[in-house]
Design an enzyme around this catalytic site. Structure first.
Site, PDB file in Angstrom:
ATOM      1  N   LYS A  92     -13.669  39.747   4.301  1.00  0.00           N
ATOM      2  CA  LYS A  92     -12.612  39.101   5.050  1.00  0.00           C
ATOM      3  C   LYS A  92     -13.201  38.379   6.298  1.00  0.00           C
ATOM      4  CE  LYS A  92      -9.429  41.205   8.561  1.00  0.00           C
ATOM      5  NZ  LYS A  92      -8.960  42.576   8.978  1.00  0.00           N
ATOM      6  N   ARG A 111      -3.707  39.847  15.867  1.00  0.00           N
ATOM      7  CA  ARG A 111      -3.851  40.523  16.977  1.00  0.00           C
ATOM      8  C   ARG A 111      -2.417  40.267  18.096  1.00  0.00           C
ATOM      9  NH1 ARG A 111     -10.415  39.892  18.307  1.00  0.00           N
ATOM     10  NH2 ARG A 111     -10.867  40.936  16.283  1.00  0.00           N
ATOM     11  N   LYS A 135     -16.699  42.427   6.717  1.00  0.00           N
ATOM     12  CA  LYS A 135     -15.764  41.952   7.592  1.00  0.00           C
ATOM     13  C   LYS A 135     -16.290  41.416   8.825  1.00  0.00           C
ATOM     14  CE  LYS A 135     -11.881  43.439  10.661  1.00  0.00           C
ATOM     15  NZ  LYS A 135     -10.808  44.517  10.751  1.00  0.00           N
ATOM     16  N   GLU A 151     -24.175  45.851   3.078  1.00  0.00           N
ATOM     17  CA  GLU A 151     -22.814  46.572   3.226  1.00  0.00           C
ATOM     18  C   GLU A 151     -22.365  46.908   1.736  1.00  0.00           C
ATOM     19  OE1 GLU A 151     -21.301  47.873   5.754  1.00  0.00           O
ATOM     20  OE2 GLU A 151     -21.989  46.851   7.429  1.00  0.00           O
ATOM     21  N   TYR A 191      -0.549  36.596   3.507  1.00  0.00           N
ATOM     22  CA  TYR A 191       0.750  36.570   4.112  1.00  0.00           C
ATOM     23  C   TYR A 191       1.630  35.694   3.296  1.00  0.00           C
ATOM     24  CZ  TYR A 191      -1.736  39.009   7.513  1.00  0.00           C
ATOM     25  OH  TYR A 191      -2.533  39.942   8.246  1.00  0.00           O
ATOM     26  N   SER A 214      -4.907  36.255   9.190  1.00  0.00           N
ATOM     27  CA  SER A 214      -3.774  35.573   9.820  1.00  0.00           C
ATOM     28  C   SER A 214      -3.843  34.218  10.373  1.00  0.00           C
ATOM     29  CB  SER A 214      -3.368  36.548  10.989  1.00  0.00           C
ATOM     30  OG  SER A 214      -4.555  36.639  11.786  1.00  0.00           O
ATOM     31  N   LYS A 230     -16.065  42.316  19.385  1.00  0.00           N
ATOM     32  CA  LYS A 230     -16.287  43.390  18.149  1.00  0.00           C
ATOM     33  C   LYS A 230     -17.484  43.197  17.482  1.00  0.00           C
ATOM     34  CE  LYS A 230     -11.284  44.428  17.490  1.00  0.00           C
ATOM     35  NZ  LYS A 230     -10.299  44.915  16.431  1.00  0.00           N
TER      36      LYS A 230
HETATM   37  C1  PBG Z   1      -8.134  45.870  12.579  1.00  0.00           C
HETATM   38  C2  PBG Z   1      -7.572  44.752  11.635  1.00  0.00           C
HETATM   39  C3  PBG Z   1      -7.795  43.549  11.714  1.00  0.00           C
HETATM   40  C4  PBG Z   1      -7.064  42.743  10.915  1.00  0.00           C
HETATM   41  C5  PBG Z   1      -6.902  43.567   9.942  1.00  0.00           C
HETATM   42  N1  PBG Z   1      -7.326  45.146  10.454  1.00  0.00           N
HETATM   43  C6  PBG Z   1      -8.052  42.837  13.097  1.00  0.00           C
HETATM   44  C7  PBG Z   1      -9.408  43.108  13.726  1.00  0.00           C
HETATM   45  O1  PBG Z   1     -10.253  43.416  13.306  1.00  0.00           O
HETATM   46  O2  PBG Z   1      -9.276  42.563  15.048  1.00  0.00           O
HETATM   47  C8  PBG Z   1      -6.958  41.300  10.770  1.00  0.00           C
HETATM   48  C9  PBG Z   1      -6.004  40.681   9.831  1.00  0.00           C
HETATM   49  C10 PBG Z   1      -5.521  39.362  10.011  1.00  0.00           C
HETATM   50  O3  PBG Z   1      -6.084  38.545  10.803  1.00  0.00           O
HETATM   51  O4  PBG Z   1      -4.666  39.014   9.186  1.00  0.00           O
HETATM   52  N2  PBG Z   1      -9.103  46.624  12.388  1.00  0.00           N
END
Ligand code: PBG
Length: 326
Positions: A246, A203, A193, A231, A311, A272, A215
């Site tokens: 991701k 968010r 990720k 990982e 989505y 997203s 992050k």
């Molecule tokens: C939170 C999480 C996030 C997403 C899924 N779980 C956002 C982040 O890490 O800030 C993002 C999913 C998306 O953007 O569709 N741990």
């Protein structure tokens, strides 16, 4: 002369030699859940996507099941007043999210329900772990994640999705689940990720952006690929059932890398921001968003993903239904 065009001369031939296909049952539909009743609130930055209260999400899931979508990833929208430093609500069995999960599983036992394990939606800091003096504490966070996973498992859900990127969390959660008799609950690890700008609209939807800092000390550096192998190896050793990459689109090479280096099923999260870009361009008349959607999902499949969290799931299923291909 060798003429590759011969194999493209008709749809009948093209469909004979087609190497990849996206099927509705490859997809997991991420959904946003609200507290309360009879609420359906649009996510402005994600046209076509809503936050639903439990009563309405049940109807939406029923519709999706009829379209052939079998898997759902449910995220909670947590009101500010319920947030605190330790994400207490994340393991409170009276919290609306936990109650809703139980209701969903009761009504649709055949549906595959996935949940999210990370502190950010419930954290007053908006981070995935416990923050102390500006640092994210790894091992202390594991305890919260463990409690969260157990509370979710008790509702009967099928897959736990740790999206926090703390070290050792897959093994920690697996052990806790096993000790408590939840040997059948799967773990889909957010293996690779990345610290990505493409999470912005998510968010917005959850109002979960970090209140300070970023992050980057836990999510991966977009410049790196070898780290994804480290990982993946750890998640495999810690008994993850699925590995996830991701975001998906800017990381097709990572999907392909994990596909070639692991025998576990590979999932990719078409996040997203990837959804919003295509929708925005479509709404502006700058491209055909339906075609761009199909091409995007196909590229993720071609890169080697078995499963796509997207989505677009419902829209894609509706398109397939119209084509009579379900
Ligand atoms: C939170 C999480 C996030 C997403 C899924 N779980 C956002 C982040 O890490 O800030 C993002 C999913 C998306 O953007 O569709 N741990």
């Amino acid at each position: 002369m060798r003429r590759p065009r011969r194999n493209r001369k008709s749809e009948a031939i093209r469909s004979l030699i087609r190497e990849n296909e996206v099927k509705v049952n490859d997809l997991i539909y991420p959904m946003f859940l609200l507290e309360g009743n009879n609420k359906k609130i649009a996510v402005d930055s994600m046209p076509g996507i809503f936050r639903w209260s439990t009563d309405l999400v049940l109807k939406e899931i029923e519709e999706c099941l009829m379209l052939g979508i079998n898997a759902f990833d449910i995220f909670p929208v947590v009101e500010e007043k319920h947030k605190d430093k330790m994400a207490t609500k994340s393991h409170d069995s009276n919290f609306f999210y936990i109650k809703a999960l139980a209701e969903i599983k009761k009504k649709f036992p055949e549906a595959c329900i996935m949940t999210d394990v990370a502190m950010d939606p419930y954290s007053s800091d908006g981070h995935d772990g416990i923050v102390e003096n500006g640092k994210i504490l790894n091992d202390e966070t594991l305890e919260v994640l463990g409690k969260m996973a157990l509370t979710q498992a008790e509702t009967g859900i099928d897959i736990i999705g740790p999206s926090d990127m703390m070290d050792g969390r897959v093994g920690y959660i697996r052990e806790l689940l096993d000790e408590n008799g939840f040997v059948e609950v799967s773990i889909m690890s957010y293996t690779a990720k990345y610290a990505s700008a493409f999470y912005g609209p998510f968010r917005d939807a959850l109002n979960s952006a970090p209140k300070h800092g970023d992050k980057k000390t836990y999510q991966m550096d977009p410049a790196n690929s070898r780290e994804a192998l480290i990982e993946a190896e750890l998640d495999d050793m810690e008994a993850a059932d699925f590995l996830m990459v991701k975001p998906a689109l800017a990381y097709l090479d990572i999907i392909s890398l994990l596909r070639r280096n692991s025998d576990l099923p590979i999932a990719a999260y078409n996040v997203s921001g990837e959804y919003s870009m295509i929708k925005a361009a479509g709404l502006n008349g700058w491209l055909d968003d339906q075609k761009a959607q199909l091409e995007t999902l196909l590229s993720i499949k071609r890169a080697g993903a078995d499963i796509i969290l997207t989505y677009f799931a419902k829209e894609f299923a509706l398109l397939k239904m119209k084509e009579g291909k379900n």
